[in-house]
Design an enzyme around this catalytic site. Structure first.
Site, PDB file in Angstrom:
ATOM      1  N   GLU B  48     -38.132   4.850  65.274  1.00 37.25           N
ATOM      2  CA  GLU B  48     -36.979   4.946  64.365  1.00 37.25           C
ATOM      3  C   GLU B  48     -35.826   4.040  64.795  1.00 37.25           C
ATOM      4  O   GLU B  48     -35.074   3.532  63.967  1.00 37.25           O
ATOM      5  CB  GLU B  48     -36.476   6.386  64.264  1.00 37.25           C
ATOM      6  N   PHE B 110     -37.860  24.218  63.794  1.00 35.89           N
ATOM      7  CA  PHE B 110     -38.650  23.107  64.341  1.00 35.89           C
ATOM      8  C   PHE B 110     -38.115  21.776  63.796  1.00 35.89           C
ATOM      9  O   PHE B 110     -37.884  21.628  62.604  1.00 35.89           O
ATOM     10  CB  PHE B 110     -40.122  23.284  63.948  1.00 35.89           C
ATOM     11  N   GLN B 111     -37.896  20.831  64.674  1.00 30.35           N
ATOM     12  CA  GLN B 111     -37.386  19.492  64.346  1.00 30.35           C
ATOM     13  C   GLN B 111     -36.054  19.548  63.615  1.00 30.35           C
ATOM     14  O   GLN B 111     -35.804  18.761  62.710  1.00 30.35           O
ATOM     15  CB  GLN B 111     -38.433  18.691  63.563  1.00 30.35           C
ATOM     16  N   MET B 471     -28.589 -10.000  83.616  1.00 26.85           N
ATOM     17  CA  MET B 471     -27.133  -9.911  83.673  1.00 26.85           C
ATOM     18  C   MET B 471     -26.685  -8.900  84.732  1.00 26.85           C
ATOM     19  O   MET B 471     -25.704  -9.124  85.433  1.00 26.85           O
ATOM     20  CB  MET B 471     -26.572  -9.540  82.295  1.00 26.85           C
TER      21      MET B 471
END
Lengths: 159, 564
Positions: B48, B110-111, B471
């Protein structure tokens, strides 16, 4: 550092207060007091926020608040003529006898109402500016304040 | 009757959406079911986070609103870094998330995640839709908010029962919602513009400092016209690269921590700094006490909250950069180059302190970037990851036009570049899109090779591979006594990984191979990965150490860029 009173008109929707208070914590602005409720039109709420800071700080607070989509209008009423009030409920230890009558005298002087009486305590309701509430609190402290609650300040511009 | 999901698809089409990037899951199945028959193009990413970065890259390349879609809970939470990235760089993105049914909200179902609560600080605005009748209105408001004023991401959370709710079309709320509290100021105040002009006439050493606001408002032509009108040199932020062509005589390149020496000297010496759509970020200003110490400041920005946030300007102008600059040009009476000695001085700095690269036969990343710029004739769309690769690309690629440079500036999100470049490919199908990455940042979203392979995205992937988190290693070298704590990465066979996905690639480890390899990749019709094994301890110079004034650069006169 000055104390500013911001009157913030917002959409009356769920989550708006979280947006406003979240903005304060995220940006490190300290809220001194906050009071919220619906106002003259039911689809809007008015939040009164008291915040400490210098002019630059307050300017930034106002600008950041203004960026919130649900904020309709912000008025800094500190400098304008305004009235402000705060309500406090104080539960104070009060044995029947001299102590109780002294507390009732103090309440009378401050035009506080006694709204609950029990064997060992009285509950006082007091309305006024913050100084008045602090003054009665100081006077009642020797008797033993059991609980105290303040609404936070609400304010309106005069006229 | 229409379901909420069908209304959602209709609304997206009405907003002109052509492509959305997403990943399915239980809560958004009603939307996916509608997408099955729809002519909206859905790109299936592998994570995602890549969906939101791709939508962001799409938006930055096209100037349109990018759209991504995820399921509830973990899917929605995976969008957060990407939403925050878009928020920091003011990119218009609409993120659609599934949610558990309204009856289960707040039950830790859930979720379930409180994604509107989670994203409140990193979105311009967000919505939880509780009735399918509201969907059209909410989508239309979301696109309006995302794409106007100071642009930014808007999230719409859609509970599953709202998506399946059947609504009579006559009950659907009209989309012309009035947003009482949202009225961005676009037109600059004419009295302020007049004041700014007076200040410009009085200046002897004026300098324009242009930021990402110039790109997002499409004000690049106006910026050029304004600079040329008075002959004022222009330096840009990382986000402002491309606002003025690289070969324009007034262009000083980037300023700040890894800016050019001449830009940083010009800022330090100027007596008037005209900030356009820039926000005085700490990576630009260095120690703010010594930033443009002798200058009066004009600050133009569409967001009033940016004005006075970090510096107090002498003339603030709230408005859209395009409108303010064109008004400024229109109102100008005196024209022409009235500060010739200053322009000459800046030119001398530029000639004496160029961005140079080593010529020692070793494979230097700056050389790769310059060759790429040469081969593409400073064209194409260059998307960077974050880190040394980003700064080398910013310094050495010649950008000619806006929206040609896509990079995560404000948040500095590693893993942004690769998926954002995929988004840019879908936004601009005819363009050559190149992602410049480090081996560290490329591995942050390397799974998107799957997306590139599936859709045959013709992306050119250039990895500047030094087997370090470059970096961070550079900072450890310079400020932590070369104690390379957890920044060394083992070698990776990137070409082999690409091959596993069916993508062509090539390992390059000598200077002479650079040009043919780049040409081969650019000429190839499909995706192509190039793994450049560069000098391992190459640094980005010049560099302003954190907390120093921007004139106090280390690694100056970098004839040999590898040795400060």
């Amino acid at each position: 550092m000055n104390q500013h009173i911001l009157s913030v008109l917002v959409e009356n929707k769920s989550g708006v207060l979280a947006r406003v208070s979240g903005l304060f914590s995220r940006r490190g602005f300290n809220i001194e007091s906050l009071a919220v409720g619906t106002c003259e039109t039911p689809d809007m709420s008015r939040i009164t926020i008291v915040v400490d800071g210098d002019d630059t700080h307050i300017e930034q607070v106002k600008k950041q608040l203004n960026k919130l989509i649900d904020v309709i209008k912000i008025t800094d009423i500190t400098e304008n003529e305004h009235v402000e009030r705060e309500l406090s409920l104080i539960k104070v230890h009060a044995d029947p006898g001299i102590q109780r009558s002294e507390i009732m005298q103090v309440a009378g002087i401050f035009r506080a109402n006694i709204i609950d009486v029990s064997q060992k305590a009285l509950v006082l309701e007091i309305t006024g500016d913050s100084e008045k509430i602090l003054a009665i609190k100081d006077l009642l402290e020797p008797y033993g304040i059991i609980e105290l609650v303040r609404t936070g300040r609400v304010a309106l511009q005069r006229g | 009757m229409k379901t909420g999901a069908a209304l959602l698809i209709d609304s997206l089409k009405e907003e002109g959406v052509k492509v959305i990037f997403g990943y399915p899951g239980g809560s958004v199945l009603p939307v996916y079911d509608e997408l099955y028959d729809s002519d909206l193009r859905h790109i299936l990413v592998r994570h995602e986070q890549a969906a939101v970065h791709a939508a962001d890259g799409y938006a930055r390349a096209s100037g349109k609103v990018g759209v991504c879609l995820s399921t509830s809970g973990p899917g929605a939470c995976n969008l957060v870094s990407g939403i925050a990235t878009a928020n920091m760089d003011s990119v218009p993105v609409v993120a659609l998330t599934g949610q558990v049914p309204t009856g289960m909200l707040g039950n830790d179902a859930f979720q379930e995640s409180d994604i509107t609560g989670i994203t409140m600080p990193v979105t311009k605005h967000n919505y939880l839709v509780k009735d399918a009748k509201e969907i059209k209105r909410v989508v239309s408001s979301a696109f309006h908010i995302a794409g106007t004023g100071r642009k930014g991401p808007v999230l719409i959370d859609l509970p599953k029962d709202v998506l399946t709710q059947a609504v009579d079309p006559k009950d659907v709320l009209s989309k012309d919602a009035e947003l009482r509290g949202y009225k961005p100021t676009l037109k600059g105040h004419s009295r302020q513009i007049k004041k700014a002009l007076d200040m410009i006439y009085e200046a002897k050493k004026p300098l324009v400092y242009a930021g990402g606001g110039v790109i997002s408002s499409g004000a690049s032509e106006e910026l050029k016209e304004f600079a040329e009108l008075f002959c004022i040199p222009v330096t840009t932020t990382l986000m402002g690269l491309g606002a003025i062509p690289c070969d324009h005589p007034l262009n000083l390149g980037m300023l700040g921590m890894h800016g050019t020496e001449y830009a940083n000297y010009a800022v330090t010496e100027c007596d008037l700094l005209i900030a356009v759509g820039a926000r005085f970020d700490d990576r630009v200003t260095g120690n703010i006490k010594y930033f443009a110490p002798n200058a009066k400041i004009i600050h133009m920005d569409i967001d009033p909250a940016e004005i006075g946030k970090n510096v107090c300007p002498d003339v603030p102008i709230v408005g859209d950069a395009k409108l303010v600059l064109s008004e400024l040009c229109k109102m100008a009476e005196k024209k022409g180059c009235f500060c010739e000695p200053w322009v000459k001085q800046v030119k001398t700095w530029r000639e004496n302190h160029p961005l140079a690269i080593a010529d020692d036969g070793k494979l230097h990343p700056q050389y790769v970037i310059r060759k790429l710029s040469e081969i593409l004739d400073s064209g194409g769309i260059i998307v960077s990851e974050v880190g040394q690769n980003q700064m080398w690309a910013a310094q050495h690629y010649g950008f000619r036009r806006p929206r040609q440079w896509i990079s995560s500036g404000g948040l500095g999100t590693m893993g942004f570049g690769f998926p954002a470049a995929i988004g840019a490919c879908f936004a601009k199908p005819g363009e050559t899109v190149v992602v410049i990455a480090g081996d560290g940042s490329f591995q942050m979203n390397i799974q998107e090779l799957g997306t590139v392979a599936q859709y045959e995205v013709p992306l050119k992937m250039v990895i500047l591979d030094n087997m370090y988190l470059g970096m961070v290693r550079q900072w450890q070298e310079l400020f932590y006594d070369r104690r390379y704590s957890y920044t060394e990465l083992p070698p990776v066979d990137f070409v082999g990984i690409a091959k596993a996905y069916g993508i062509k690639g090539m390992l390059v480890d000598s200077v002479k191979e650079v040009e043919p390899a780049l040409r081969k990749a650019v000429d190839y019709e499909g995706p192509y990965l190039l793994d450049f094994r560069i000098e391992r301890e190459e640094n980005v110079f010049p560099m302003v150490p954190a907390g120093a004034a921007i004139s106090e650069m280390i690694g100056k006169h970098c004839k040999n860029a590898g040795e400060p």
